[in-house]
Design a protein around this motif. Structure first.
Motif, short mmCIF file in Angstrom:
data_model
loop_
_atom_site.label_atom_id
_atom_site.label_comp_id
_atom_site.label_asym_id
_atom_site.label_seq_id
_atom_site.Cartn_x
_atom_site.Cartn_y
_atom_site.Cartn_z
N ASN A 178 30.09 53.78 54.80
CA ASN A 178 30.89 53.70 56.04
C ASN A 178 31.04 52.26 56.55
N PRO A 179 31.43 51.33 55.70
CA PRO A 179 31.53 49.93 56.13
C PRO A 179 32.66 49.71 57.14
N VAL A 180 32.39 48.83 58.11
CA VAL A 180 33.41 48.40 59.07
C VAL A 180 33.45 46.88 59.03
N LEU A 181 34.65 46.33 58.78
CA LEU A 181 34.79 44.87 58.69
C LEU A 181 35.40 44.33 59.98
N THR A 182 34.83 43.22 60.48
CA THR A 182 35.35 42.56 61.68
C THR A 182 35.21 41.06 61.51
N ARG A 183 35.74 40.33 62.50
CA ARG A 183 35.57 38.87 62.59
C ARG A 183 36.00 38.11 61.33
N GLY A 184 37.10 38.55 60.71
CA GLY A 184 37.61 37.81 59.56
C GLY A 184 38.05 36.41 59.97
N LYS A 185 37.63 35.43 59.19
CA LYS A 185 37.98 34.02 59.51
C LYS A 185 38.47 33.28 58.27
N GLY A 186 39.51 32.46 58.47
CA GLY A 186 40.03 31.63 57.39
C GLY A 186 40.75 32.46 56.33
N ARG A 187 41.54 31.80 55.51
CA ARG A 187 42.22 32.50 54.42
C ARG A 187 42.02 31.71 53.14
N GLU A 188 41.91 32.45 52.04
CA GLU A 188 41.72 31.81 50.74
C GLU A 188 42.34 32.71 49.68
N THR A 189 43.08 32.13 48.75
CA THR A 189 43.68 32.91 47.67
C THR A 189 42.89 32.69 46.39
N ALA A 190 42.59 33.78 45.69
CA ALA A 190 41.89 33.69 44.40
C ALA A 190 42.32 34.85 43.51
N GLU A 191 42.12 34.69 42.20
CA GLU A 191 42.43 35.74 41.23
C GLU A 191 41.49 36.92 41.42
N GLU A 192 42.06 38.12 41.39
CA GLU A 192 41.22 39.32 41.42
C GLU A 192 41.60 40.23 40.27
N GLY A 193 40.64 41.06 39.90
CA GLY A 193 40.89 42.12 38.94
C GLY A 193 40.31 43.39 39.51
N CYS A 194 40.43 44.50 38.78
CA CYS A 194 39.95 45.78 39.30
C CYS A 194 39.66 46.71 38.13
N LEU A 195 38.55 47.43 38.22
CA LEU A 195 38.19 48.35 37.13
C LEU A 195 39.19 49.49 37.01
N SER A 196 40.01 49.72 38.04
CA SER A 196 41.03 50.76 37.98
C SER A 196 42.38 50.23 37.49
N GLY B 164 42.07 44.72 32.94
CA GLY B 164 42.84 43.74 32.19
C GLY B 164 43.94 43.07 32.98
N ILE B 165 44.20 43.56 34.21
CA ILE B 165 45.24 42.98 35.04
C ILE B 165 44.60 42.09 36.11
N TYR B 166 45.15 40.90 36.27
CA TYR B 166 44.64 39.97 37.29
C TYR B 166 45.79 39.41 38.09
N GLY B 167 45.50 39.06 39.35
CA GLY B 167 46.55 38.45 40.16
C GLY B 167 45.96 37.81 41.39
N PRO B 168 46.75 36.90 42.02
CA PRO B 168 46.26 36.18 43.19
C PRO B 168 46.29 37.04 44.45
N VAL B 169 45.19 37.01 45.20
CA VAL B 169 45.10 37.79 46.44
C VAL B 169 44.52 36.91 47.55
#
Ligand code: ZN
Length: 192
Positions: free
Chosen positions: A74-92, A95-100
């Motif tokens: 039951n995670p709740v995220l708050t207080r997001g600060k700054g922005r940064e773009t980096a490559e991500e992938g996903c087990l679902s 083999g696919i990667y992209g900037p997020v």
């Protein structure tokens, strides 16, 4: 239990908060860690193993016996600060990667597998993983955060996942939507 891929409908399902942590749930979490290690992943959300529960597991080393095994219920995220773009992938979407673009740092409140609440201020890799996995719980994939030009680069690979899904539906190894959602409702009645 196995890792499902897009466009499986459970990956688009908004997970429900967990209200019951019992031996069965602990066994589910252990199996999720095993599947994550087999796939060399650093995070795995319950949606990705076809479960409608608001929880995910993380080990940023991707290696069993190394690093720390973290469970976020039951995670709740708050207080997001700054922005940064980096490559991500996903087990679902293996083999696919992209900037997020994500927040550089974030605060999380969640429950551990022991049922105790915890909170943390995260940055770096942990901040990114926790944002990616929390997105899963809301039915959001990392590709949803890419723009049309970035998506055009991976269009062919995404289409292959669509073809694979249609063939699994055709041979019955993935049930129809009615059966998928009936199964999710059954899990919700047990844990939510
Ligand atoms: Zn993912």
């Amino acid at each position: 239990m196995e890792i499902i891929s897009l466009p499986h409908p459970t990956l688009r399902y908004k997970s429900k908060p967990v209200k019951r942590i019992n031996a069965e749930l602990r066994a589910i979490v252990q199996e999720m860690f095993e599947l994550m290690y087999e796939a060399n992943g650093i995070g795995l959300a319950a949606n990705q193993v076809d479960l409608p529960l608001r929880l995910f597991v993380v080990n940023t080393t991707a290696k069993k016996g190394d690093g720390e095994e973290l469970v976020f219920i039951n995670p709740v995220l708050t207080r997001g600060k700054g922005r940064e773009t980096a490559e991500e992938g996903c087990l679902s979407l293996a083999g696919i990667y992209g900037p997020v673009a994500r927040y550089k740092s974030i605060h999380v409140d969640a429950y551990g597998i022991d049922g105790k609440p915890f909170s943390a201020d995260l940055s770096g890799m942990m901040a990114r993983v926790v944002q990616h996995e929390t997105d899963h719980l809301d039915g959001v994939m990392f590709t949803d955060r890419m723009n049309q030009y970035e998506l055009a680069e991976i269009e062919a690979e995404l289409e292959e996942f669509e073809i694979e899904f249609r063939s699994k539906r055709a041979d019955g190894s993935i049930p129809d939507d009615v059966a998928v959602f009936a199964r999710l409702a059954d899990f919700e009645s047990q844990f939510c």
